[in-house]
Structure formats: structure tokens, C-alpha cells
Design an enzyme around this catalytic site. Sequence first.
Site: not given
Length: 395
Positions: A329, A289, A64-65, A287, A320
Site C-alpha cells: 500500500n 497501492h 490487517r492489509d 485505497h 494482496c
Amino acid sequence: MSRFGSLQAIPRQLLRTSVHLRAGLQGARTTISRSYATASDQRPSQPAQPTFDNRVKIVEVGPRDGLQNEKKTIPLATKIELIERLAKTGLQTIEAGAFVSPKWVPQMANSAEILEHLLKTPPPSPVPLTFSFLAPNTKGLDSALSILSKYPEAYETESTRSGKSAQEGGKPALEIAVFAAATESFSQKNLNCSIDASLQRFKEVIQQAKQANLRVRAYISVVLGCPFEGYDVDPHRVATIATDLLEMGADEISLGDTTGMGTAPRTKELLNCLSLAGIRNEDLAMHFHDTYAQALVNTAVALEHGIRTFDSSVGGLGGCPYSPGATGNVATENVVYFMESLGMDTGVDLDRVADIGDWITREIGKPNDSVVGKAVLGARKRERKEEGDAEAPQT
């Protein structure tokens, strides 16, 4: 205290460490054995050291991300294959899609098909598996629930978790995720509304998801730096938002360093602030990056604080769409290797993840941003060459 224990005891416990290098310095796979002090190692006059549980949970966000920002349309079959490959590595939670407007995030347009496929044909996995889907509003949640209603016996809920893997006859669990922001500017850009308005929206989503007996994860973006407001994100504001989301019924808060602007001191300050606000370590995930190559440094700070859940993306995929300049990430391969080097137990097969990172980055035409993944593959290639040279007939 976190259900996985506290890392704060590690420096006193790690009395002896031996490292055996099996390949060259650059990129070689490393076998690390560690022995810990126990009560029998201590003199009678010394107090016993606290026990230490070294388990860490890694949440894979690549499907997803990791893919949402890709401009080139990725085939549905590729997305499903990515999830199925990841399911075999020992990962416990995989973020599989998002029920969002295809106008704004076209790469997620086939998330409904992905969810339906996973329910009809759950992939084999060696551990109990949870699939997470983003649903930022009631429309997205309704779409997800309508699919779940067609397969009520195909998944596990909060009250029906068996703890069995797919290989043991278990079913996957489903999780719904929402995402807030720590600054007003980012909230307006990402959600087109204020922070307070977004929280009101999420309250309805969370309550409906809980009524459906689903676990809920809540992300808070830009907690350590905002592309529009800079580095000085107020940690007290983050704590307030996190508290509100937990009170609404969220089971876990994932704190997102969306821009990768986080540093070790500011990560520590944020986590201390959350602790003072009464938020438990077991309710938090990190989370990171890796925009400024600080993700693993910040991970170490979070580990020492007692956090035991970390998000990452295979091959370092991600970025993003509403955070200009933010890169991917932190790579799952890097996190797994880093954790294992500290004596932590991720339960994840590094070799398999490295293979997946190499495969998916080739599939979508992106560079592999995992230094560990490339090192593992390089070491393996050298070993095969050495074995071939040894078996070659001598002239």
C-alpha cells in the site's frame, strides 16, 4: 459536496506560498507555511472565493492489509503493540484484523484475540478512534458479534458515538468491512464466487451488522486494473457495484487500486463516472497501492475531485495474496507528508508514524518502503549529530 470541502478551489486560493527548508535537500523535514486569499484580499468588484475546509481522514490499514500477506507468523503481541502505537498518532480509524478462514489467510488467525484485547484494554488515543474488522461472510460476522456481545459497554455504536477520545474517557467504535471485486476473474480468485453471488452474500452481512448498530465499510478491489483481466476495468461496472453496496446499507465505499496499475487519467475517469452515477464524495475513500509509483499522483487527482478519505499502510506494508506482482500500500508517512505539503490537515503526527514504520519493518524483517519515513529519520539523525558536534569541547 464532501463534508470536508472541495480541493477544486485550491489553485485559485493558493496565491502565496512560502517554503522554509530546515535541513538538506535529500530527506530533510520541511516546514511549509501557506496563506490563502480571503474576501479582504480581493477588489470589491470580484466575487468572494468559496471557503475551503482542509481536513483529510487517513485510514490506517497496516495491521490487517499490511500484514495479511506475510509468510512468517507475526506474534500476537507484536500486532497488538502496532495497533497501540498507531492509536497514539492521531489516526482516527485503524483496520485491526479480519474474521476470515485461517486456512486461506493464516496471518489473521488471532483477530478474535485482538478484538477482545482492544475491548478489554482500549489503547490511549488523542482523538476518537474506530477499529475496523473485515468480515466477508456471516460466519465471520457471527464470530465478531459473539465477542462484542461479551463486552456490550466497551465500545460505541453508530447511535452512541460520544465524540470523545480515549484520553477524554471515550470508548472506541467498531466497524465491520466487506470486500467485493470489480472483475469476475478477481472475484473468483479472491472470493471463489461471481460478483453477483458475492453481493448477495454481503447483503446479509451488511444488514446484520446494521442491526447490531455497527458502521459498515465496503471495499471494491481492482477498480483501476486487474492482474487477470488487465487495465481496462469498466468504471461503469464499479459504479454499479458501489451503488448496490450503498443501497444495501454500506456507509462508505473504499475504491481499491489493488494492483497499483491506476493512472491519473483513469483515476479521474473513474471518479467522474461515480459522480455521474450519483455517488457522493463523502461516501468514498481511495485505497492506492504504489506498485508503479503512481499512488500520490492518483491521490492528488482524487483530492482535486473532492475525496477526503484515503487508506494507507505504515512503512508501505502490504500486498494482496490474490494479486500476483502487486506491492505494498502507499505508505502512511508518504501520504501524511504529501497532504501537509498541500496545506491539508491530517491530524497525524508524522514523526511518530515514521518511528512506527521503522520499528514494525524491523520487527518483521521487511524493508521500510516509506521514502518519507526514512527521510524523516535521516534528518533527525543529522540534527542530533550536528547538536552533538556543537556541544563537543573545542581543542
